[in-house]
Scaffold this motif. Sequence first.
Motif, PDB file in Angstrom:
ATOM      1  N   ASP A  13       2.250  -1.827 -21.689  1.00 39.14           N
ATOM      2  CA  ASP A  13       1.127  -2.876 -21.669  1.00 39.14           C
ATOM      3  C   ASP A  13       0.470  -3.070 -22.945  1.00 39.14           C
ATOM      4  O   ASP A  13      -0.586  -3.286 -23.212  1.00 39.14           O
ATOM      5  N   THR A  47      -5.293  -1.492 -17.859  1.00 39.74           N
ATOM      6  CA  THR A  47      -4.726  -0.412 -17.114  1.00 39.74           C
ATOM      7  C   THR A  47      -4.887   0.886 -17.855  1.00 39.74           C
ATOM      8  O   THR A  47      -5.110   1.905 -17.164  1.00 39.74           O
ATOM      9  N   THR A  58       4.945   0.977 -10.466  1.00 36.65           N
ATOM     10  CA  THR A  58       5.044   1.855 -11.691  1.00 36.65           C
ATOM     11  C   THR A  58       4.522   3.394 -11.798  1.00 36.65           C
ATOM     12  O   THR A  58       5.115   4.140 -11.935  1.00 36.65           O
ATOM     13  N   THR A  59       3.425   3.220 -11.449  1.00 38.93           N
ATOM     14  CA  THR A  59       2.534   4.407 -11.398  1.00 38.93           C
ATOM     15  C   THR A  59       3.058   5.312 -10.187  1.00 38.93           C
ATOM     16  O   THR A  59       3.257   6.596 -10.465  1.00 38.93           O
ATOM     17  N   LEU A 110       0.869   5.404 -18.578  1.00 42.83           N
ATOM     18  CA  LEU A 110      -0.172   5.022 -17.707  1.00 42.83           C
ATOM     19  C   LEU A 110      -1.720   5.362 -18.389  1.00 42.83           C
ATOM     20  O   LEU A 110      -2.449   4.732 -18.030  1.00 42.83           O
ATOM     21  N   THR A 149       1.394  -7.808 -19.680  1.00 43.61           N
ATOM     22  CA  THR A 149       0.579  -6.877 -18.549  1.00 43.61           C
ATOM     23  C   THR A 149      -0.795  -6.651 -19.046  1.00 43.61           C
ATOM     24  O   THR A 149      -1.135  -6.847 -20.229  1.00 43.61           O
ATOM     25  N   ILE A 192       7.372  -2.878 -19.099  1.00 40.81           N
ATOM     26  CA  ILE A 192       6.667  -1.783 -18.473  1.00 40.81           C
ATOM     27  C   ILE A 192       5.720  -1.286 -19.367  1.00 40.81           C
ATOM     28  O   ILE A 192       4.787  -0.651 -18.788  1.00 40.81           O
ATOM     29  N   ASP A 212      -0.686  -4.783 -10.483  1.00 43.86           N
ATOM     30  CA  ASP A 212       0.701  -4.958 -10.863  1.00 43.86           C
ATOM     31  C   ASP A 212       1.366  -3.633 -11.278  1.00 43.86           C
ATOM     32  O   ASP A 212       2.421  -3.626 -11.497  1.00 43.86           O
ATOM     33  N   ARG A 213       0.519  -2.640 -11.605  1.00 44.08           N
ATOM     34  CA  ARG A 213       1.075  -1.575 -12.110  1.00 44.08           C
ATOM     35  C   ARG A 213       1.057  -0.268 -11.073  1.00 44.08           C
ATOM     36  O   ARG A 213       1.559   0.693 -11.327  1.00 44.08           O
TER      37      ARG A 213
END
Length: 217
Positions: free
Chosen positions: A197, A215, A38-39, A73, A211, A195, A34-35
């Motif tokens: 987590d 991650t 965004t990454t 991240l 989320t 956005i 799911d990320r």
Amino acid sequence: MHIAEGVLPPVILASSAILSAAGVCIGLKKLDYDRIMTTAILSASFFVASLIHVPIGPVSGHLILNGLLGLLLGWVSFPAIMVALALQAILFQFGGITTLGVNTLNMALPPVICFYVFRPMLSKGTFSLRMASFLCGMTAVALSALLTSGTLALGGDNFLNSAKILLISSVPVMVIEGLITAVVVGFLAKVSPQIFDFEIATSNSVVSAQTSPSTTE
């Protein structure tokens, strides 16, 4: 802060490549499906921001935004930054393929460190969120400058002056990066808290994004 090819001895290049590969593997393991978007967006932001270079001997100075990647991240900063650096080396000859490992390590390790240092401050109020974001952006650049300068100094005495110039020239970049990171994180906390987590502070309350914590932890 790209180190060009032909500057560092093979042992430094090899050891840095091994460490970077380990960081990339950890980041990919922690990257949640799911990320991915965004990454990709943050990797593209890093790619674009660092295209504007100011040559400083065998290296170059530019905006990095690695502090922003670190906050959002964590360990995933490694693969995100490596992809951006690889594309820059292939498309624009910034840095190089043989120095991809050392450049990735210098750019990605600081945001991972800053992630663990400054992330807890994001849930302690709006002021703490902005201050943590500023310090994260500034500190990530400072650490990257120190790592790059130290690595460059290993290339021999001929590069000591370039290492010193790089450190000095990075001071204004640190402040600019801190301000940009604070503005962006503050904006995201208001309009798109999902956005993140982990729990973040907003102007009214603390919001917990829904989320996967795997991650970045």
